[in-house]
Design an enzyme around this catalytic site. Structure first.
Site, PDB file in Angstrom:
ATOM      1  N   GLY A  51       0.845  -1.192   0.000  1.00  0.00           N
ATOM      2  CA  GLY A  51       0.000   0.000   0.000  1.00  0.00           C
ATOM      3  C   GLY A  51       0.878   1.239   0.000  1.00  0.00           C
ATOM      4  O   GLY A  51       2.011   1.207   0.481  1.00  0.00           O
ATOM      5  N   GLN A  56       2.885   9.916   1.207  1.00  0.00           N
ATOM      6  CA  GLN A  56       4.190   9.241   1.192  1.00  0.00           C
ATOM      7  C   GLN A  56       4.931   9.529  -0.104  1.00  0.00           C
ATOM      8  O   GLN A  56       6.149   9.385  -0.189  1.00  0.00           O
ATOM      9  CB  GLN A  56       4.019   7.724   1.327  1.00  0.00           C
ATOM     10  CG  GLN A  56       3.396   7.274   2.624  1.00  0.00           C
ATOM     11  CD  GLN A  56       3.289   5.770   2.653  1.00  0.00           C
ATOM     12  OE1 GLN A  56       2.304   5.204   2.168  1.00  0.00           O
ATOM     13  NE2 GLN A  56       4.289   5.108   3.189  1.00  0.00           N
ATOM     14  N   CYS A 109       6.300   0.045   7.320  1.00  0.00           N
ATOM     15  CA  CYS A 109       5.849   1.149   6.472  1.00  0.00           C
ATOM     16  C   CYS A 109       7.030   1.606   5.632  1.00  0.00           C
ATOM     17  O   CYS A 109       8.145   1.747   6.151  1.00  0.00           O
ATOM     18  CB  CYS A 109       5.355   2.290   7.359  1.00  0.00           C
ATOM     19  SG  CYS A 109       4.810   3.739   6.450  1.00  0.00           S
ATOM     20  N   LEU A 110       6.788   1.841   4.347  1.00  0.00           N
ATOM     21  CA  LEU A 110       7.880   2.312   3.484  1.00  0.00           C
ATOM     22  C   LEU A 110       8.442   3.639   3.975  1.00  0.00           C
ATOM     23  O   LEU A 110       9.597   3.959   3.714  1.00  0.00           O
ATOM     24  CB  LEU A 110       7.393   2.457   2.040  1.00  0.00           C
ATOM     25  CG  LEU A 110       6.994   1.163   1.321  1.00  0.00           C
ATOM     26  CD1 LEU A 110       6.524   1.470  -0.096  1.00  0.00           C
ATOM     27  CD2 LEU A 110       8.135   0.167   1.300  1.00  0.00           C
ATOM     28  N   HIS A 151      -4.092   1.213   7.960  1.00  0.00           N
ATOM     29  CA  HIS A 151      -2.736   1.789   7.977  1.00  0.00           C
ATOM     30  C   HIS A 151      -2.629   2.925   6.943  1.00  0.00           C
ATOM     31  O   HIS A 151      -2.147   4.013   7.242  1.00  0.00           O
ATOM     32  CB  HIS A 151      -1.725   0.668   7.683  1.00  0.00           C
ATOM     33  CG  HIS A 151      -0.310   1.132   7.554  1.00  0.00           C
ATOM     34  ND1 HIS A 151       0.689   0.737   8.419  1.00  0.00           N
ATOM     35  CD2 HIS A 151       0.288   1.947   6.644  1.00  0.00           C
ATOM     36  CE1 HIS A 151       1.822   1.315   8.064  1.00  0.00           C
ATOM     37  NE2 HIS A 151       1.610   2.037   6.980  1.00  0.00           N
ATOM     38  N   GLU A 152      -3.117   2.663   5.726  1.00  0.00           N
ATOM     39  CA  GLU A 152      -2.987   3.673   4.655  1.00  0.00           C
ATOM     40  C   GLU A 152      -3.853   4.897   4.933  1.00  0.00           C
ATOM     41  O   GLU A 152      -3.446   6.028   4.674  1.00  0.00           O
ATOM     42  CB  GLU A 152      -3.349   3.077   3.294  1.00  0.00           C
ATOM     43  CG  GLU A 152      -2.448   1.943   2.819  1.00  0.00           C
ATOM     44  CD  GLU A 152      -0.972   2.257   2.911  1.00  0.00           C
ATOM     45  OE1 GLU A 152      -0.578   3.421   2.743  1.00  0.00           O
ATOM     46  OE2 GLU A 152      -0.197   1.323   3.184  1.00  0.00           O
ATOM     47  N   HIS A 155      -2.338   7.469   7.075  1.00  0.00           N
ATOM     48  CA  HIS A 155      -1.414   8.390   6.395  1.00  0.00           C
ATOM     49  C   HIS A 155      -2.136   9.655   5.921  1.00  0.00           C
ATOM     50  O   HIS A 155      -1.540  10.731   5.866  1.00  0.00           O
ATOM     51  CB  HIS A 155      -0.772   7.720   5.171  1.00  0.00           C
ATOM     52  CG  HIS A 155       0.378   6.816   5.502  1.00  0.00           C
ATOM     53  ND1 HIS A 155       1.524   7.257   6.106  1.00  0.00           N
ATOM     54  CD2 HIS A 155       0.561   5.488   5.290  1.00  0.00           C
ATOM     55  CE1 HIS A 155       2.374   6.245   6.248  1.00  0.00           C
ATOM     56  NE2 HIS A 155       1.807   5.149   5.767  1.00  0.00           N
TER      57      HIS A 155
HETATM   58 NI    NI Z   1       2.742   3.293   5.744  1.00  0.00          NI
END
Ligand code: NI
Length: 193
Positions: A51, A56, A109-110, A151-152, A155
């Site tokens: 995701g 991000q 998480c990236l 989670h997304e 963000h």
């Molecule tokens: Ni993330």
């Protein structure tokens, strides 16, 4: 960890201010938004994410791309409908209901490279969203998909999974998180593998 930019493949890491902003709704799905979504899918694949939220990628917009593996299916209606259609672009997604029952699961998480920690979240959520160039849907999602959506969507409200860990875990990861945050602040940025 090597941080750098690779063509269009950018992921901003913790410390970058864009990750802490409340993202604005997508007003209209035009070619710019389609291009952004396509670039985000490319970056998500390149960095092996399941995701990626637009902040991000440096764009403070309520746009999310997901690519949750079919094998993760636990049988919720949302998984049955959506897993076969991956990767998916969600426009202005929101969670309209959450289950009382919660579960703990390790997340990464990236934007917080190399750091993983258990996070407690509702097991199931009802997602309301427009699928880009497709239907408006409202559907219950569990399993990894439900987890990924929560989670997304965090963000989009300037939250990271590290904000949601238990106090003990927060103490354990503080050193690593501070180090990553300093890197993110000083280089303002993006990571490559
Ligand atoms: Ni993330």
């Amino acid at each position: 960890m090597i941080f750098k930019k690779n063509g269009n493949r950018i992921v901003y890491t913790v410390g970058a201010p864009v990750l802490r902003k409340i993202a604005a709704p997508v007003a209209v799905v035009d070619d710019n938004i389609r291009k952004l979504a396509s670039d985000m899918i490319d970056a998500m694949g390149y960095f092996n994410g399941i995701g990626l939220a637009a902040p991000q990628y440096g764009e403070s917009l309520r746009l999310v791309v997901i690519d949750v593996p079919q094998e993760s299916n636990t049988g919720s209606p949302g998984e049955a409908l959506l897993l076969p259609k991956m990767p998916l672009v969600l426009v202005n997604p929101e969670i309209v209901m959450s289950s009382e029952k919660s579960a703990s699961r390790e997340e990464g998480c990236l934007s917080v490279p190399g750091l993983y920690a258990p996070v407690c979240r509702p097991e199931r959520v009802v997602l309301r969203t427009q699928i880009m160039d497709g239907d408006f849907i409202e559907i219950e999602c569990g399993g990894l998909l439900g987890r990924c959506i929560q989670h997304e969507l965090d963000h989009l409200d300037g939250k990271l999974f590290t904000d949601r860990v238990e106090p003990d875990t927060a103490r354990q990861i503080r050193g690593d998180l501070d180090r990553l945050t300093r890197i993110g602040q000083s280089r303002n940025f993006r990571r490559n593998k």
